[in-house]
Each structure stands twice: as C-alpha cells, then as structure tokens.
Design an enzyme around this catalytic site. Structure first.
Site, PDB file in Angstrom:
ATOM      1  N   ASN A  91      60.696  21.784  91.765  1.00  0.00           N
ATOM      2  CA  ASN A  91      61.997  21.981  91.113  1.00  0.00           C
ATOM      3  C   ASN A  91      62.581  20.661  90.596  1.00  0.00           C
ATOM      4  OD1 ASN A  91      62.000  24.768  91.748  1.00  0.00           O
ATOM      5  ND2 ASN A  91      62.741  24.310  93.804  1.00  0.00           N
ATOM      6  N   HIS A 119      69.931  34.181  96.601  1.00  0.00           N
ATOM      7  CA  HIS A 119      69.147  33.395  97.541  1.00  0.00           C
ATOM      8  C   HIS A 119      69.413  33.807  98.992  1.00  0.00           C
ATOM      9  CE1 HIS A 119      67.819  29.691  99.673  1.00  0.00           C
ATOM     10  NE2 HIS A 119      66.923  29.666  98.700  1.00  0.00           N
ATOM     11  N   GLU A 158      73.813  33.935  91.146  1.00  0.00           N
ATOM     12  CA  GLU A 158      73.192  32.686  90.709  1.00  0.00           C
ATOM     13  C   GLU A 158      73.273  32.641  89.186  1.00  0.00           C
ATOM     14  OE1 GLU A 158      69.228  32.144  92.351  1.00  0.00           O
ATOM     15  OE2 GLU A 158      69.807  33.260  94.157  1.00  0.00           O
ATOM     16  N   SER A 194      66.312  32.021  91.095  1.00  0.00           N
ATOM     17  CA  SER A 194      65.279  31.084  91.549  1.00  0.00           C
ATOM     18  C   SER A 194      63.866  31.633  91.500  1.00  0.00           C
ATOM     19  CB  SER A 194      65.593  30.618  92.975  1.00  0.00           C
ATOM     20  OG  SER A 194      65.619  31.728  93.860  1.00  0.00           O
ATOM     21  N   ASP A 216      76.268  30.117  91.994  1.00  0.00           N
ATOM     22  CA  ASP A 216      75.273  29.175  92.490  1.00  0.00           C
ATOM     23  C   ASP A 216      74.465  28.656  91.296  1.00  0.00           C
ATOM     24  OD1 ASP A 216      73.072  27.877  93.583  1.00  0.00           O
ATOM     25  OD2 ASP A 216      72.909  29.249  95.282  1.00  0.00           O
ATOM     26  N   HIS A 274      69.674  25.940  90.156  1.00  0.00           N
ATOM     27  CA  HIS A 274      68.561  25.737  89.222  1.00  0.00           C
ATOM     28  C   HIS A 274      69.026  25.485  87.789  1.00  0.00           C
ATOM     29  CE1 HIS A 274      65.298  26.655  92.045  1.00  0.00           C
ATOM     30  NE2 HIS A 274      66.183  27.451  92.611  1.00  0.00           N
ATOM     31  N   LYS A 290      67.092  19.323  93.284  1.00  0.00           N
ATOM     32  CA  LYS A 290      66.222  19.920  92.264  1.00  0.00           C
ATOM     33  C   LYS A 290      66.195  18.995  91.042  1.00  0.00           C
ATOM     34  CE  LYS A 290      66.628  24.530  94.143  1.00  0.00           C
ATOM     35  NZ  LYS A 290      67.281  24.172  95.411  1.00  0.00           N
TER      36      LYS A 290
END
Length: 372
Positions: free
Chosen positions: A43, A127, A171, A175, A200, A203, A234
């Site tokens: 990541n 997640h 998110e 992910s 979130d 990423h 990440k």
C-alpha cells in the site's frame, strides 16, 4: 488447552496463513526466499517509505529520546505531535488528532462517539477495525449492502429517528474492492436524516485530491465530512493514523477514546517521518498523476473501469486463489491470495496493488499470465 482442531479446520478450508519473510526491498521489488519479485501487495502507493531520508529524519530528532515513554495524556505528548497535528490542521482547515494506527483510530472513534442510545449505518464492506468499533460501542448498528444508497435511505427512513444520534460510516476507497464511495449521495442522506458522517480515507490520502488529502478533497467535500480518518502507513510511507474533525469532537476523543488514552505514544522518529511525508504531500502531484494513469491502463487491460490502484481479481474459491498466487510467484510476482475472513466467503481473490514506482513494462507479463 488444545487449539489443534481450529488450526486443522483452517488448513482444510485453505484459510491457514503463514508470515512471509521479506529479506530485502528495492523500489517496487521484494526479495523472498532469495528470489526478487515485483511486489503487487504493498500500500506504499507513492513509494515514500523508501524516498524519505533516514539521515535527515535522524537529524531532526537528535534532541529527542528513542521512545515516548508514556501515554499522551501523561508525559508522552512530545513536541513533534504538536507540529504534526498543527500541520494537518492547516491542510484540512479543521482540528487533527494523531492515533497510533488506523486500527486504534477506528476502534476508538466509534466506541467513543456512539453509545447504547445511538444507531450506526455502515457499508457492508467496511474494514474489520470499523466492525470491531461497532461491536465495542454498544450502539445498534446496521450494515447496508455495499454501495447501495437506496438500501441505506430505506434503513435511515425506517430506523434513524428511533435513536438519539445516528452515524453513517464508509470508506472512500474500499480496501479489497478498490471502488469509490458515492460521497455526494451520502452527504445528502446525512443532511436529510441528521446523521454524523465518518469517512475512512486510508487508501485515498496521498492518491487523491489536489494536495493529496483524499477523495473528499478531490470532490471539494472536506467541509461536509464530520469526521475524516487518514493513515500514515500507506501512501505516506510512515506509521500511525490521524483524525480530522471539529474541536469539540477532538476534545471528546482525547477524553473518551480508550485506544487513544490507554496506549503508549508513538516514538519521535515515527512522528518525524510522518511530519516529513505530510510536508511533501502537496508537491507529489506528478507521482499521483502517474499512479492514476498506470491504474487506469492496468484496469482497462483487465476489462475494468476506474483509476484506483487497488485492483481485485476475484477467483471465488480459496484453493484457486492460492494456486494462482503460487503460479505468479514462480513467474516473479508477489500477489498473496486474499481469503475469508478478509473478504466474504466465496470471493477469494488476488488483490493487486499498484504504486507509482511501477511501469507498464513491469506489468505486461503479469497481464499475459492472468489472461491465460
């Protein structure tokens, strides 16, 4: 106490895992069992974990001890925390609070803000740390079908006003699937139903937005997000996580988030790494652009749309995913098989993760192997 039966079951279901030993790293490559492989499982989207100068960072912390020595509410709240949180606050134009990891942050945020009289609506594919936070909070929670705004709207309409406070959690870039959350629609729903929106951006930070602040920045929606979570581990190449929210929310987290209160503060070296990465972030436009172009090209070759660097190749069966991973290892690619409980049963996959250090040339042979 005997755990043999559990281990045997994991092996029978092809869900048993072992830790791979990474002997060396160089650019987008890793060395495992003496073999150099293109690392398609990282990541570290911008390659910052290697680009940041250890020598410069060590010079920055020459007057600091190695460890923090205590929790932040005791004597662990050293000067680098203040500098980092001020820098984040200036970038996002809100208050910031640094946590020890993304897991610490999600578990602490949700269990601190939501309680037994509240309700939480979370995307089905959020997640594991968010799910654990929901369980710890004591709040009633519903997990709506992934990305299904209509289903979420129906749940809000029928359930929201039975509870004191309502939270929507998602998110921005998922992910395991690499798809984007419909932020504008979620914001409309949070306004209509007086809900608190938690996003979130683990990423997305570094990869999206003019300054690399995430998908909310890309869409011009930062001010509409009640609480935004980002990670340093990440695209930023460091370690830890941060929360962006109002001063009131940050004050509440400092006083109620157990994963913040009852853990030792991060070492000065880690904070210095994170501070350096955040300082570089607005100037990494070329790396972001390169990564997104590569991601679009790679996805197009697999018959997929979008430009996120997370590319799932869903095979379904655990054994098939393991076999495909092993075949690619022999061909020079490190792509571990992702199996339940990381993904839902029947959706085992190869999760390809691209970085700006890669090129089309690196990936041609991978695509040919996958086509077979």
């Amino acid at each position: 106490m005997d755990f043999t039966a559990e281990i045997t079951k994991l092996k029978e279901e092809k869900r048993f895992r072992r830790l791979p030993l990474i002997e060396a790293r160089q650019g987008p490559y890793v060395k495992i069992n003496g073999k150099w492989l293109l690392n398609l499982s990282s990541n570290d989207y911008l390659g910052l974990s290697e680009k940041l100068s250890q020598k410069e960072i060590l010079e920055e912390i020459k007057d600091f001890p190695i460890g923090a020595g205590a929790a932040r509410l005791l004597s662990g709240n050293h000067l680098l925390y203040q500098r980092l949180e001020e820098k984040l606050g200036n970038l996002y134009q809100k208050k910031a609070l640094v946590f020890s990891s993304g897991y610490h942050a999600n578990v602490g945020i949700i269990s601190a803000l939501a309680g037994r009289r509240d309700v939480v609506f979370a995307d089905k594919l959020v997640h594991a740390s968010i799910i654990d936070g929901l369980r710890l909070s004591g709040a009633t929670y519903f997990r709506y079908p992934h990305g299904n705004i209509e289903a979420l709207a129906d749940l809000l309409k029928s359930r929201r006003f039975r509870y004191k406070r309502a939270f929507i959690i998602t998110e921005s870039i998922f992910s395991m699937d690499g798809d984007k959350s419909p932020l504008e629609e979620l914001i409309k729903l949070k306004r209509t139903y007086q809900a608190f929106l938690i996003l979130d951006e683990a990423h997305a930070v570094g990869v999206y937005g003019q300054q690399g602040l995430g998908l909310a920045e890309e869409y011009g929606l930062i001010n509409e997000i009640d609480l935004l979570l980002g990670t340093f581990g990440k695209a930023l190449g460091g370690y830890g996580a941060f929360v962006i929210a109002s001063e009131e929310v940050i004050d509440l987290l400092i006083n109620k988030a157990r994963s913040f209160i009852f853990t030792t503060a991060l070492p000065p070296f880690i904070l210095a790494v994170n501070l350096k990465a955040i300082s570089l972030l607005p100037d990494l436009k070329e790396a972001r652009s390169q990564l997104r172009k590569l991601s679009s090209w790679f996805r197009k070759n697999l018959g997929l749309s979008g430009d996120t660097p997370i590319v799932p190749i869903v095979l379904g069966d655990n054994e098939k995913a393991l076999a495909a991973s092993a075949k690619l290892f022999e061909a020079g690619f490190f792509v571990p098989a992702i199996r339940p409980p990381t993904v839902p049963p029947g959706t085992a996959r190869l999760r390809v993760s691209l970085t700006s250090q890669m090129s089309e040339e690196n990936l041609f042979s991978f695509l040919r192997l996958v086509e077979k």
